[in-house]
Design a protein around this motif. Structure first.
Motif, PDB file in Angstrom:
ATOM      1  N   PRO A  25     -33.766  47.058  -2.083  1.00  0.00           N
ATOM      2  CA  PRO A  25     -34.173  47.646  -3.367  1.00  0.00           C
ATOM      3  C   PRO A  25     -35.613  48.168  -3.367  1.00  0.00           C
ATOM      4  O   PRO A  25     -35.878  49.214  -3.964  1.00  0.00           O
ATOM      5  CB  PRO A  25     -34.011  46.491  -4.358  1.00  0.00           C
ATOM      6  N   ASP A  26     -36.530  47.479  -2.694  1.00  0.00           N
ATOM      7  CA  ASP A  26     -37.918  47.945  -2.680  1.00  0.00           C
ATOM      8  C   ASP A  26     -38.053  49.267  -1.940  1.00  0.00           C
ATOM      9  O   ASP A  26     -38.824  50.149  -2.341  1.00  0.00           O
ATOM     10  CB  ASP A  26     -38.822  46.890  -2.045  1.00  0.00           C
ATOM     11  N   LYS A  27     -37.308  49.406  -0.845  1.00  0.00           N
ATOM     12  CA  LYS A  27     -37.356  50.641  -0.076  1.00  0.00           C
ATOM     13  C   LYS A  27     -36.732  51.790  -0.871  1.00  0.00           C
ATOM     14  O   LYS A  27     -37.254  52.910  -0.879  1.00  0.00           O
ATOM     15  CB  LYS A  27     -36.630  50.465   1.255  1.00  0.00           C
ATOM     16  N   LEU A  28     -35.620  51.502  -1.551  1.00  0.00           N
ATOM     17  CA  LEU A  28     -34.991  52.509  -2.393  1.00  0.00           C
ATOM     18  C   LEU A  28     -35.919  52.921  -3.527  1.00  0.00           C
ATOM     19  O   LEU A  28     -36.027  54.108  -3.859  1.00  0.00           O
ATOM     20  CB  LEU A  28     -33.665  51.985  -2.952  1.00  0.00           C
ATOM     21  N   GLN A  29     -36.611  51.952  -4.094  1.00  0.00           N
ATOM     22  CA  GLN A  29     -37.584  52.243  -5.152  1.00  0.00           C
ATOM     23  C   GLN A  29     -38.655  53.204  -4.651  1.00  0.00           C
ATOM     24  O   GLN A  29     -39.031  54.148  -5.337  1.00  0.00           O
ATOM     25  CB  GLN A  29     -38.220  50.932  -5.627  1.00  0.00           C
ATOM     26  N   GLY A  30     -39.128  52.972  -3.442  1.00  0.00           N
ATOM     27  CA  GLY A  30     -40.125  53.864  -2.849  1.00  0.00           C
ATOM     28  C   GLY A  30     -39.597  55.268  -2.637  1.00  0.00           C
ATOM     29  O   GLY A  30     -40.322  56.257  -2.851  1.00  0.00           O
ATOM     30  N   LEU A  31     -38.341  55.381  -2.223  1.00  0.00           N
ATOM     31  CA  LEU A  31     -37.731  56.704  -2.049  1.00  0.00           C
ATOM     32  C   LEU A  31     -37.611  57.435  -3.379  1.00  0.00           C
ATOM     33  O   LEU A  31     -37.911  58.632  -3.473  1.00  0.00           O
ATOM     34  CB  LEU A  31     -36.359  56.577  -1.386  1.00  0.00           C
ATOM     35  N   TRP A  32     -37.156  56.718  -4.414  1.00  0.00           N
ATOM     36  CA  TRP A  32     -37.059  57.329  -5.742  1.00  0.00           C
ATOM     37  C   TRP A  32     -38.434  57.815  -6.206  1.00  0.00           C
ATOM     38  O   TRP A  32     -38.566  58.915  -6.732  1.00  0.00           O
ATOM     39  CB  TRP A  32     -36.499  56.342  -6.756  1.00  0.00           C
ATOM     40  N   GLU A  33     -39.450  56.982  -6.034  1.00  0.00           N
ATOM     41  CA  GLU A  33     -40.792  57.360  -6.480  1.00  0.00           C
ATOM     42  C   GLU A  33     -41.315  58.568  -5.723  1.00  0.00           C
ATOM     43  O   GLU A  33     -41.982  59.426  -6.299  1.00  0.00           O
ATOM     44  CB  GLU A  33     -41.729  56.164  -6.359  1.00  0.00           C
ATOM     45  N   ALA A  34     -41.013  58.653  -4.429  1.00  0.00           N
ATOM     46  CA  ALA A  34     -41.428  59.812  -3.646  1.00  0.00           C
ATOM     47  C   ALA A  34     -40.732  61.082  -4.146  1.00  0.00           C
ATOM     48  O   ALA A  34     -41.358  62.145  -4.248  1.00  0.00           O
ATOM     49  CB  ALA A  34     -41.126  59.586  -2.169  1.00  0.00           C
ATOM     50  N   VAL A  35     -39.456  60.968  -4.471  1.00  0.00           N
ATOM     51  CA  VAL A  35     -38.701  62.132  -4.944  1.00  0.00           C
ATOM     52  C   VAL A  35     -39.231  62.613  -6.289  1.00  0.00           C
ATOM     53  O   VAL A  35     -39.467  63.807  -6.480  1.00  0.00           O
ATOM     54  CB  VAL A  35     -37.188  61.815  -5.017  1.00  0.00           C
ATOM     55  N   VAL A  36     -39.440  61.696  -7.241  1.00  0.00           N
ATOM     56  CA  VAL A  36     -39.903  62.144  -8.560  1.00  0.00           C
ATOM     57  C   VAL A  36     -41.354  62.602  -8.530  1.00  0.00           C
ATOM     58  O   VAL A  36     -41.744  63.443  -9.341  1.00  0.00           O
ATOM     59  CB  VAL A  36     -39.675  61.094  -9.678  1.00  0.00           C
ATOM     60  N   SER A  37     -42.147  62.098  -7.599  1.00  0.00           N
ATOM     61  CA  SER A  37     -43.522  62.603  -7.522  1.00  0.00           C
ATOM     62  C   SER A  37     -43.547  64.001  -6.903  1.00  0.00           C
ATOM     63  O   SER A  37     -44.358  64.838  -7.294  1.00  0.00           O
ATOM     64  CB  SER A  37     -44.417  61.645  -6.739  1.00  0.00           C
ATOM     65  N   LYS A  38     -42.643  64.257  -5.961  1.00  0.00           N
ATOM     66  CA  LYS A  38     -42.579  65.589  -5.346  1.00  0.00           C
ATOM     67  C   LYS A  38     -41.983  66.608  -6.318  1.00  0.00           C
ATOM     68  O   LYS A  38     -42.386  67.760  -6.341  1.00  0.00           O
ATOM     69  CB  LYS A  38     -41.740  65.538  -4.078  1.00  0.00           C
ATOM     70  N   HIS A  39     -41.014  66.194  -7.115  1.00  0.00           N
ATOM     71  CA  HIS A  39     -40.328  67.079  -8.065  1.00  0.00           C
ATOM     72  C   HIS A  39     -40.627  66.605  -9.489  1.00  0.00           C
ATOM     73  O   HIS A  39     -39.709  66.346 -10.273  1.00  0.00           O
ATOM     74  CB  HIS A  39     -38.824  67.061  -7.808  1.00  0.00           C
ATOM     75  N   SER A  40     -41.894  66.506  -9.833  1.00  0.00           N
ATOM     76  CA  SER A  40     -42.290  65.893 -11.100  1.00  0.00           C
ATOM     77  C   SER A  40     -41.889  66.700 -12.331  1.00  0.00           C
ATOM     78  O   SER A  40     -41.898  66.171 -13.435  1.00  0.00           O
ATOM     79  CB  SER A  40     -43.795  65.642 -11.120  1.00  0.00           C
ATOM     80  N   GLY A  41     -41.514  67.945 -12.160  1.00  0.00           N
ATOM     81  CA  GLY A  41     -41.123  68.761 -13.301  1.00  0.00           C
ATOM     82  C   GLY A  41     -39.635  68.797 -13.557  1.00  0.00           C
ATOM     83  O   GLY A  41     -39.170  69.576 -14.380  1.00  0.00           O
ATOM     84  N   SER A  42     -38.881  67.935 -12.892  1.00  0.00           N
ATOM     85  CA  SER A  42     -37.431  67.958 -13.024  1.00  0.00           C
ATOM     86  C   SER A  42     -36.934  66.901 -14.010  1.00  0.00           C
ATOM     87  O   SER A  42     -36.939  65.708 -13.701  1.00  0.00           O
ATOM     88  CB  SER A  42     -36.779  67.710 -11.661  1.00  0.00           C
TER      89      SER A  42
END
Length: 131
Positions: A25-42
């Motif tokens: 779960p912690d690794k998945l959380q990091g992936l989600w955070e990376a995705v939303v920070s890269k695509h912050s306008g979505s």
């Protein structure tokens, strides 16, 4: 497919949902955070991320989720200013997130806080004194 279309929101959400049970779960959380920070306008990615945060028991806390909602609303507000998407789409997503945050507060036992959030928005937007 994701390598060929790294900006596809459908593929990103599908990939993150598919690996949900496969990694920690912690690794998945990091992936989600990376995705939303890269695509912050979505708005779609933010909604999916917040749904993931709400449904993941191991990383759930009301204060952390409240902070995630705040971050999402601020990021979408900044993207509205940059004009990356339609204003209507961004504002509708932001309003939905504020409503979900108020419901979260009410369901977590902070009913006065949730109601105050909605009341403050109505008063600020409808009854603001002239400048």
């Amino acid at each position: 497919a994701l390598q060929a279309n790294p900006n596809s929101e459908d593929l990103l959400v599908g990939y993150l949902q598919a690996i949900q049970g496969q990694i920690e779960p912690d690794k998945l959380q990091g992936l989600w955070e990376a995705v939303v920070s890269k695509h912050s306008g979505s708005p779609r990615l933010w909604r999916s991320y917040l749904l993931h945060r709400r449904s993941n028991f191991s990383t759930f806390s009301v204060s952390a989720l409240r902070a995630a909602y705040t971050t999402a609303i601020k990021a979408l507000g900044a993207s509205r200013e940059r004009g990356l998407r339609s204003v209507h789409e961004i504002e509708e997503a932001m309003l939905g997130m504020v409503e979900a945050l108020a419901h979260l507060d009410m369901q977590a036992g902070y009913s006065e806080r949730g109601l105050a959030l909605l009341q403050s928005l109505v008063e600020f937007n409808c009854f603001c004194p002239p400048l």
